[in-house]
Enzyme design. Structure first.
Site, PDB file in Angstrom:
ATOM      1  N   LYS A  45       0.862  -1.190   0.000  1.00  0.00           N
ATOM      2  CA  LYS A  45       0.000   0.000   0.000  1.00  0.00           C
ATOM      3  C   LYS A  45       0.892   1.231   0.000  1.00  0.00           C
ATOM      4  O   LYS A  45       1.690   1.439   0.915  1.00  0.00           O
ATOM      5  CB  LYS A  45      -0.900  -0.002   1.247  1.00  0.00           C
ATOM      6  CG  LYS A  45      -1.924   1.126   1.228  1.00  0.00           C
ATOM      7  CD  LYS A  45      -2.868   1.038   2.419  1.00  0.00           C
ATOM      8  CE  LYS A  45      -2.316   1.663   3.668  1.00  0.00           C
ATOM      9  NZ  LYS A  45      -2.020   3.099   3.571  1.00  0.00           N
ATOM     10  N   ASP A  72      -3.077   4.370  -2.110  1.00  0.00           N
ATOM     11  CA  ASP A  72      -3.970   4.881  -1.053  1.00  0.00           C
ATOM     12  C   ASP A  72      -3.816   6.400  -0.956  1.00  0.00           C
ATOM     13  O   ASP A  72      -3.192   6.919  -0.037  1.00  0.00           O
ATOM     14  CB  ASP A  72      -3.600   4.186   0.268  1.00  0.00           C
ATOM     15  CG  ASP A  72      -4.377   4.689   1.470  1.00  0.00           C
ATOM     16  OD1 ASP A  72      -5.457   5.279   1.296  1.00  0.00           O
ATOM     17  OD2 ASP A  72      -3.891   4.489   2.606  1.00  0.00           O
ATOM     18  N   LYS A  74      -6.603   8.386  -1.394  1.00  0.00           N
ATOM     19  CA  LYS A  74      -7.910   8.848  -0.889  1.00  0.00           C
ATOM     20  C   LYS A  74      -8.403  10.097  -1.638  1.00  0.00           C
ATOM     21  O   LYS A  74      -8.605  11.166  -1.057  1.00  0.00           O
ATOM     22  CB  LYS A  74      -7.822   9.162   0.615  1.00  0.00           C
ATOM     23  CG  LYS A  74      -7.350   8.001   1.470  1.00  0.00           C
ATOM     24  CD  LYS A  74      -7.361   8.359   2.943  1.00  0.00           C
ATOM     25  CE  LYS A  74      -6.921   7.234   3.841  1.00  0.00           C
ATOM     26  NZ  LYS A  74      -5.485   6.910   3.773  1.00  0.00           N
ATOM     27  N   ASP A  77     -12.363  15.219  -4.335  1.00  0.00           N
ATOM     28  CA  ASP A  77     -12.305  16.517  -5.024  1.00  0.00           C
ATOM     29  C   ASP A  77     -13.547  16.608  -5.913  1.00  0.00           C
ATOM     30  O   ASP A  77     -14.438  15.760  -5.818  1.00  0.00           O
ATOM     31  CB  ASP A  77     -10.997  16.594  -5.843  1.00  0.00           C
ATOM     32  CG  ASP A  77     -10.485  18.023  -5.983  1.00  0.00           C
ATOM     33  OD1 ASP A  77     -11.306  18.911  -6.314  1.00  0.00           O
ATOM     34  OD2 ASP A  77      -9.284  18.251  -5.792  1.00  0.00           O
ATOM     35  N   THR A 136     -10.231   4.777  10.469  1.00  0.00           N
ATOM     36  CA  THR A 136     -10.150   3.955  11.689  1.00  0.00           C
ATOM     37  C   THR A 136      -9.580   4.743  12.868  1.00  0.00           C
ATOM     38  O   THR A 136      -9.633   4.293  14.002  1.00  0.00           O
ATOM     39  CB  THR A 136      -9.290   2.693  11.431  1.00  0.00           C
ATOM     40  OG1 THR A 136      -8.226   3.034  10.548  1.00  0.00           O
ATOM     41  CG2 THR A 136     -10.110   1.602  10.796  1.00  0.00           C
ATOM     42  N   ARG A 227       2.468   0.237  11.135  1.00  0.00           N
ATOM     43  CA  ARG A 227       3.455   0.379  12.210  1.00  0.00           C
ATOM     44  C   ARG A 227       3.824  -0.882  12.979  1.00  0.00           C
ATOM     45  O   ARG A 227       5.002  -1.031  13.344  1.00  0.00           O
ATOM     46  CB  ARG A 227       3.017   1.510  13.157  1.00  0.00           C
ATOM     47  CG  ARG A 227       3.238   2.885  12.519  1.00  0.00           C
ATOM     48  CD  ARG A 227       2.472   3.980  13.191  1.00  0.00           C
ATOM     49  NE  ARG A 227       1.038   3.848  12.944  1.00  0.00           N
ATOM     50  CZ  ARG A 227       0.122   4.719  13.363  1.00  0.00           C
ATOM     51  NH1 ARG A 227       0.503   5.777  14.053  1.00  0.00           N
ATOM     52  NH2 ARG A 227      -1.146   4.538  13.087  1.00  0.00           N
TER      53      ARG A 227
HETATM   54  O1  C5P Z   1       0.400   1.962  11.073  1.00  0.00           O
HETATM   55  P1  C5P Z   1      -1.008   1.455  10.881  1.00  0.00           P
HETATM   56  O2  C5P Z   1      -1.077  -0.075  10.893  1.00  0.00           O
HETATM   57  O3  C5P Z   1      -1.983   2.099  11.825  1.00  0.00           O
HETATM   58  O4  C5P Z   1      -1.344   1.918   9.396  1.00  0.00           O
HETATM   59  C1  C5P Z   1      -2.621   1.985   8.878  1.00  0.00           C
HETATM   60  C2  C5P Z   1      -2.538   2.467   7.454  1.00  0.00           C
HETATM   61  O5  C5P Z   1      -3.837   2.429   6.895  1.00  0.00           O
HETATM   62  C3  C5P Z   1      -2.028   3.880   7.264  1.00  0.00           C
HETATM   63  O6  C5P Z   1      -1.266   3.867   6.056  1.00  0.00           O
HETATM   64  C4  C5P Z   1      -3.268   4.731   7.072  1.00  0.00           C
HETATM   65  O7  C5P Z   1      -3.052   5.800   6.182  1.00  0.00           O
HETATM   66  C5  C5P Z   1      -4.202   3.722   6.417  1.00  0.00           C
HETATM   67  N1  C5P Z   1      -5.631   3.938   6.613  1.00  0.00           N
HETATM   68  C6  C5P Z   1      -6.235   3.971   7.857  1.00  0.00           C
HETATM   69  N2  C5P Z   1      -7.599   4.151   7.951  1.00  0.00           N
HETATM   70  C7  C5P Z   1      -8.335   4.263   6.837  1.00  0.00           C
HETATM   71  C8  C5P Z   1      -7.729   4.234   5.578  1.00  0.00           C
HETATM   72  C9  C5P Z   1      -6.360   4.051   5.502  1.00  0.00           C
HETATM   73  O8  C5P Z   1      -5.553   3.815   8.866  1.00  0.00           O
HETATM   74  N3  C5P Z   1      -9.654   4.350   6.931  1.00  0.00           N
END
Ligand code: C5P
Length: 249
Positions: A45, A72, A74, A77, A136, A227
């Site tokens: 991603k 990703d 998003k 616009d 999230t 992460r």
């Molecule tokens: O580090 P972590 O596991 O929290 O990463 C979550 C990834 O998912 C990040 O790249 C974040 O931009 C993406 N994301 C998210 N919630 C969403 C859409 C994408 O956390 N609804």
């Protein structure tokens, strides 16, 4: 004890549903992550951080190396701008990209129409398009702050229904909402779930989190992990331990 053949096959199968968030700031670091996870058929991603640092060249490189790439960015616009950006994403050869459902039906339909047309005219493979519902990292307070008074679940469902009727292949939501989405919209409407954490791990800035095993049990199609793997000292073993915990009976 080393894993049995069937455990290893289950872990490999699960790896193909994992989206590794390449939230790093250089092409070299992104390549390093892919090298550390070599041999697993994960999806990569590429989001705002890496795209803003390394541009579309890194997307083309990963696509060229045979990886499935989820772009990703998003998009949110006016319909014409999103349509044009969607065409550009298709031309990069990504496997999936996303738009914000909050952009509304006209914007979502414009994205779908643009990639269908691009496919018909230029023969490019149509990427999957998914719509972000409620991030999230958002909880009820975050929604209230921006004037949305429904609770996150109701808001996710509302946007998922809009996404489905506007030609989206699925949505990005938390794993908590997957059973509701699947039962209301259908099993084949894709669910992509970020906020995946090992048991008892830090949530970071995420709110609506879940373990790999529970997200799978809820029916999530693709699980986004950033992460917990990226910040580990040994990324491969952090990844494998999440995989094994998820694939365990
Ligand atoms: O580090 P972590 O596991 O929290 O990463 C979550 C990834 O998912 C990040 O790249 C974040 O931009 C993406 N994301 C998210 N919630 C969403 C859409 C994408 O956390 N609804």
């Amino acid at each position: 004890m080393p894993p049995t053949t069937s455990q290893a096959a289950a872990a490999d199968d699960l790896a193909s549903k994992i989206m590794i968030a390449l939230d790093v700031s250089s092409a070299d670091e992104a390549r390093r992550v892919a090298g550390e996870l070599a041999g697993y058929n994960v999806i990569y991603k590429i989001g705002l951080q890496l795209f803003s640092s390394a541009g579309h060249a890194i997307v083309e490189e990963f696509v060229g190396n045979g990886h499935r790439v989820f772009l990703d960015l998003k998009f949110h616009d006016i319909p014409n701008t999103v349509a044009q950006a969607s065409i550009a994403a298709s031309r990069l050869g990504v496997w999936m990209f996303n738009v914000h459902a909050l952009g509304g039906g006209a914007m979502l339909r414009a994205a779908r129409y643009a990639v269908d047309n691009e496919q018909a005219v230029n023969g490019t493979k149509r990427p999957l398009i998914v719509a972000v519902t409620v991030l999230t990292s958002s909880a009820e307070d975050t929604l209230n702050e921006i004037g949305i008074t429904s609770d996150p679940k109701a808001q996710v469902l509302r946007l998922a229904i809009l996404a489905k009727s506007s030609g989206m292949d699925g949505v990005v939501a938390s794993a908590h909402e997957v059973p509701l989405i699947k039962s209301e919209i259908g099993a084949d409407f894709l669910t992509i779930t970020p906020g995946i954490r090992p048991k008892a791990a830090t949530k970071d800035d995420q709110e609506r989190v879940m373990t790999v095993k529970d997200a799978l049990a809820n029916g999530s199609d693709f699980l986004v992990i950033g992460r917990p793997v990226l910040e580990a000292e040994d990324r491969r073993s952090a990844f494998e331990s999440m995989l094994n915990a998820g694939a365990a009976e």
